[in-house]
Write a protein that holds these residues in place. Structure first.
Motif, PDB file in Angstrom:
ATOM      1  N   GLY A   1       0.952  -1.361  -0.278  1.00 11.92           N
ATOM      2  CA  GLY A   1       0.251   0.105   0.090  1.00 11.92           C
ATOM      3  C   GLY A   1       0.890   1.637  -0.406  1.00 11.92           C
TER       4      GLY A   1
ATOM      5  N   THR B   1      -0.663   3.495  -3.931  1.00 11.26           N
ATOM      6  CA  THR B   1      -2.084   3.315  -3.551  1.00 11.26           C
ATOM      7  C   THR B   1      -2.996   4.163  -4.198  1.00 11.26           C
ATOM      8  N   ASN B   2      -4.486   3.668  -4.862  1.00  8.80           N
ATOM      9  CA  ASN B   2      -5.360   4.760  -4.789  1.00  8.80           C
ATOM     10  C   ASN B   2      -6.416   4.838  -4.033  1.00  8.80           C
ATOM     11  N   SER B   3      -6.575   4.185  -3.245  1.00  3.60           N
ATOM     12  CA  SER B   3      -7.921   3.080  -2.191  1.00  3.60           C
ATOM     13  C   SER B   3      -9.106   5.207  -1.556  1.00  3.60           C
ATOM     14  N   THR B   4      -9.686   4.888  -1.434  1.00  4.20           N
ATOM     15  CA  THR B   4     -10.552   5.922  -1.066  1.00  4.20           C
ATOM     16  C   THR B   4     -11.604   5.670   0.216  1.00  4.20           C
ATOM     17  N   THR B   5     -10.970   4.127   0.846  1.00  2.00           N
ATOM     18  CA  THR B   5     -11.169   4.204   2.186  1.00  2.00           C
ATOM     19  C   THR B   5      -9.754   3.702   3.109  1.00  2.00           C
TER      20      THR B   5
ATOM     21  N   ALA C   1      -5.221   2.563   2.921  1.00  6.34           N
ATOM     22  CA  ALA C   1      -4.770   1.142   2.711  1.00  6.34           C
ATOM     23  C   ALA C   1      -2.908   1.906   3.914  1.00  6.34           C
TER      24      ALA C   1
ATOM     25  N   ARG D   1      -0.729   5.113   7.772  1.00 12.54           N
ATOM     26  CA  ARG D   1      -2.368   4.912   6.288  1.00 12.54           C
ATOM     27  C   ARG D   1      -2.212   5.975   5.602  1.00 12.54           C
TER      28      ARG D   1
ATOM     29  N   THR E   1      -4.972   7.925   2.095  1.00 10.76           N
ATOM     30  CA  THR E   1      -6.137   7.833   1.140  1.00 10.76           C
ATOM     31  C   THR E   1      -6.593   8.990   0.166  1.00 10.76           C
TER      32      THR E   1
ATOM     33  N   GLN F   1      -2.669   6.984  -8.368  1.00 11.54           N
ATOM     34  CA  GLN F   1      -2.304   6.683  -7.231  1.00 11.54           C
ATOM     35  C   GLN F   1      -1.561   8.019  -6.435  1.00 11.54           C
TER      36      GLN F   1
END
Length: 288
Positions: free
Chosen positions: A130, A133-137, A139, A219, A221, A228
């Motif tokens: 992570g 990342t392109n996580s919106t929740t 990572a 983390r 987000t 990304q």
């Protein structure tokens, strides 16, 4: 004249010889270089020093010039090698090992009594998948785990956001049996062309006990736009306090520190902690 037995004359001569020996020994100075039994005590602000031919103290223990108490171990050039106490009120009870140039390389902390002060110790971080990342929740991008030694934590990171993308970066910590606690949150933006943003975290080890285990995570987000994001750890370490304001808050009762050891062989009714003192003029007088 009556005859005197020879054995009686011999006894008188032996007696005279023994009296002369006893009289001579009574005038002799007893040996002062050995103590075979008992406890030696120096009180009332006294001190003991071992001085070399050059006038420099190799050892002095007793009262410092500022009235506090401690011990000084020196090199033959007069520079301090190891001291207990001295250097003013804030550092009066510190233990320190010195370089020949006068810098403390090993010491306990001036303000956080339960912690190591120096050396500063690196905190190793490990990246995860992570880290980009392109996580919106959210990572997890990095992890670190270590034992708490010093009272202050420092972390330096950088985060990249593409153009028109915003992100949030959280640094969290957990101790065994606890839950994740937020230590710092940053918001970053890529602007119109994308960019790296650097951030630093300096924080006392609040509510943590010396040598307790701790785990950190970073983390990240994506909070706006699409793309990304990436976070790098530039460095991290534990260090001593620079002022009283950086003293960590006390840990919960369940994590309170163990009882300190007492002085071996202290007689009943005498204080358990007997801190020696020094009067040596060449002892360091600097605060650290």
């Amino acid at each position: 004249m009556a005859a005197i037995p020879l054995d009686l004359l011999d006894r008188i001569r032996d007696l005279e010889r023994q009296v002369r020996e006893l009289s001579g020994r009574a005038q002799m100075r007893p040996a002062m270089d050995k103590i075979t039994h008992g406890r030696v005590t120096i009180g009332e602000g006294g001190s003991l020093a071992v001085i070399g031919p050059n006038g420099r103290a190799a050892l002095s223990t007793g009262q410092w010039a500022d009235g506090t108490y401690g011990t000084y171990l020196g090199r033959d050039d007069g520079s301090a090698a190891w001291t207990v106490g001295g250097s003013g009120t804030d550092t009066a009870n510190m233990v320190r090992m010195w370089t020949r140039g006068g810098s403390a390389v090993v010491m306990d902390d001036a303000y956080a009594d339960a912690f190591l002060g120096r050396p500063a110790l690196p905190v190793p971080w490990q990246p995860t998948a992570g880290a980009t990342t392109n996580s919106t929740t959210g990572a997890t991008s990095w992890y670190a785990a270590t034992r708490v030694q010093c009272p202050v934590f420092w972390l330096g990171i950088e985060t990249y956001c593409p153009a028109n993308v915003g992100a949030r970066v959280d640094v969290e910590a957990i101790v065994p049996g606890g839950t994740w606690e937020n230590w710092q949150t940053w918001t970053v933006s890529g602007g119109t062309s994308g960019r790296w943003t650097s951030n630093e975290l300096t924080r006392p080890m609040h509510r943590l006990k010396h040598f307790s285990h701790i785990t950190w995570r970073i983390r990240q987000t994506v909070t706006s736009g699409q793309g990304q994001i990436s976070t790098n750890v530039m460095g991290s370490y534990q260090r001593n306090t620079f002022s009283a304001a950086e003293t960590p808050q006390a840990p919960p009762v369940a994590l309170s520190k163990e009882a300190a050891p007492t002085t071996p062989g202290a007689p009943a009714g005498e204080p358990a902690e007997l801190r020696p003192d020094t009067l040596h003029a060449d002892a360091p007088r600097r605060a650290v």
